[in-house]
Design an enzyme around this catalytic site. Structure first.
Site, short mmCIF file in Angstrom:
data_model
loop_
_atom_site.label_atom_id
_atom_site.label_comp_id
_atom_site.label_asym_id
_atom_site.label_seq_id
_atom_site.Cartn_x
_atom_site.Cartn_y
_atom_site.Cartn_z
N HIS A 50 -3.96 5.94 3.28
CA HIS A 50 -4.60 4.71 2.84
C HIS A 50 -3.98 3.47 3.50
CE1 HIS A 50 -5.85 1.60 -0.14
NE2 HIS A 50 -6.89 2.39 -0.34
N SER A 74 -11.24 -1.35 -0.78
CA SER A 74 -9.96 -1.25 -0.08
C SER A 74 -10.11 -1.53 1.40
CB SER A 74 -9.37 0.15 -0.24
OG SER A 74 -8.66 0.30 -1.42
N ASN A 111 -14.01 -0.58 -7.17
CA ASN A 111 -15.11 0.31 -6.77
C ASN A 111 -15.90 0.90 -7.93
OD1 ASN A 111 -14.29 -0.02 -4.10
ND2 ASN A 111 -12.86 1.69 -4.25
N ASP A 141 0.84 -1.20 0.00
CA ASP A 141 0.00 0.00 0.00
C ASP A 141 0.88 1.25 0.00
OD1 ASP A 141 -2.36 1.81 0.72
OD2 ASP A 141 -3.31 -0.16 0.88
#
Length: 504
Positions: free
Chosen positions: A243, A434, A347, A201
């Site tokens: 994130h 996520s 998404n 990430d």
């Protein structure tokens, strides 16, 4: 063992697409005939004098063939940025506009399986100075860091972000942990510190009060310097995005009387930074991340992203085929080394099993409207050996933004308004697949803690078998649910179950 159902004609499509890509390099491959269109070409123009990044895949994945590929790269005017002899993949930079043709001439013709540009524009980070010296070309950024990339957009799928800095425990607000029975599982185990979860990430804020002592510095790495591993602490910490820190908190926020508790608070985290400061995750970054996880003996990885610059990588396009093949090899290598992978489904409210178009790619230059076929895949989530996760809201309905697909989704997990850690020692609500994927990574970590001898293949099978069946529910956006109670396009095999993972 129940396997992911293939899209219609997927096997034929991939075989034919690989043949087309190989033929473009003068490399032999068996052909197949399929009744579907070729994907829309996306020519990547590489003018002389501009640096571009490439992956060059050896015909055989061994050190000898990798050395031959390295020689071919240099003979074609390229610089070897990083070699992965374990999988026969070389990451190269070159200012030679005809590099792709030149590298497969001479000895390269029989040593190379495929070569492709990994981006449609020059790498913003330039060629690493450690490779070519301090005068390495530095290309200008193509967009400002405020223009969110794939990872940032995934984190804020419904544009929800609520800062809530506090020192008080927040477990009562974690409806997500109750949905997957993590709270009940914690009565049995919080997970073993011997189990390591790699968070591929944007980096982890390791001094966050809920993450102090959870992150292994020795196992952490930055992969965003053109795909070369950088183990400096300043490399793998977050710079422009929370994130990765949010994902990390969901997996393993500590049970310490502060803030929240993760799915597996007893396990160890590793920060594997694959998101650059502009928000992109290019193939060479992901390759580095998966290879690092395998080489360092991690047990689980979480992958809450899709690989840029294509939402779907098509096997009948030479550049895209080469990059996808390199990533596939890296995923397979780490799996064979004992790592099981969880990945976000995406998404776009799209049915991954039936989708035939993409208007978002490439996202590092000018996107075009593309026709895609069954050889076009969202990677890494659609690769074999990856547990694909859709997102749910607090009512256990599919989150409106979540991708779906019969035979594509393996399990479902909470993904709407998830409370977790963020940079600045804070807490926030994020939404996206996520946020769903790290719940499953945490469940896999608990499973590995309870069953240390289980292989990745067995863990992938068991998390699906143990999932709680859920019938199709309403959805506000995108294709309706198809399938049965036991297996459907929204939930896959059901909602991930942490209690079952540790043994009731």
């Amino acid at each position: 063992m129940r396997m992911r159902y293939p899209r219609p004609a997927r096997a034929l499509a991939v075989a034919a697409a690989a043949a087309l890509a190989a033929a473009s390099f003068g490399i032999s491959a068996s052909a197949a005939t399929i009744d579907e269109p070729t994907s829309t070409p996306v020519p990547i123009v590489t003018p002389d004098g501009e640096t571009f990044s490439y992956v060059v895949n050896a015909r055989h994945a061994n050190p000898g063939f990798t050395r031959l590929v390295e020689r071919a790269v240099r003979a074609a005017g390229g610089v070897v940025v990083q070699s992965w002899p374990q999988i026969g993949v070389v990451v190269a930079h070159s200012t030679n506009g005809s590099f792709r043709d030149d590298v497969v001439s001479g000895h390269g013709r029989w040593a190379i399986d495929s070569v492709g540009a990994t981006r449609t524009a020059s790498p913003v980070e330039g060629t690493p100075a450690a490779v070519v010296g301090t005068d390495a070309l530095r290309a200008p950024s193509l967009r400002a860091s405020t223009d969110a990339g794939a990872a940032t957009a995934d984190a804020a799928a419904d544009e929800e972000f609520t800062a809530m800095v506090t020192e008080d425990p927040r477990e009562a607000e974690q409806w997500d942990m109750s949905m997957i029975q993590a709270d009940a599982a914690h009565e049995i185990t919080d997970g073993s510190p011997d189990v390591v979860v790699g968070i591929l990430d944007s980096g982890i804020e390791a001094d966050h009060p809920d993450l102090v002592g959870q992150v292994s510095e020795d196992l952490s790495v930055n992969c965003t310097d053109a795909g070369r591993p950088d183990t400096s602490a300043e490399g793998w910490w977050p710079t422009t995005s929370s994130h990765g820190t949010h994902v990390a908190g969901t997996v393993a926020a500590a049970r310490n009387g502060t803030g929240i508790v993760g799915v597996a608070p007893g396990v160890t985290l590793a920060s594997v930074k694959v998101v650059n400061d502009q928000g992109y995750i290019f193939p060479e970054y992901a390759i580095c991340g998966f290879m690092w996880a395998g080489l360092k003996g991690m047990d689980v990885t979480n992958n809450s992203y899709y690989i840029d610059p294509f939402m779907y990588w098509c096997s009948d396009q030479p550049d895209q085929y080469a990059a996808k093949e390199a990533v596939r090899r890296a995923v397979d290598f780490s799996t064979h080394r004992g790592v099981v992978h969880a990945a976000a489904a995406g998404n776009a409210a799209t049915d991954l099993a039936t989708n035939t178009s993409d208007s978002t790619s490439p996202n590092d230059s000018e996107a075009i409207d593309r026709v895609i076929n069954s050889g076009c895949e969202d990677i890494p989530t659609e690769l074999d050996g990856v547990v694909t996760v859709s997102a749910l809201d607090s009512e256990a309905n599919l989150s409106y933004f979540s991708n779906r697909g019969l035979g594509e989704i393996d399990v479902a997990a909470p993904g709407s308004r998830i409370l977790s850690t963020v940079t600045g020692h804070g807490y926030a609500l994020y939404s996206g697949t996520s946020m769903a994927s790290p719940h499953v990574a945490g469940v896999l970590a608990l499973m590995k803690s309870a069953h240390p001898d289980w292989s990745p293949q067995l863990m992938e099978q068991e998390i699906r078998l143990q999932a709680e069946d859920h019938e199709c529910g309403p959805v506000d956006r995108g294709p309706e649910c198809v399938g049965s109670l036991e297996v459907n396009s929204f939930y896959g095999d059901g909602i991930a179950d942490a209690l079952e993972a540790v043994g009731r």
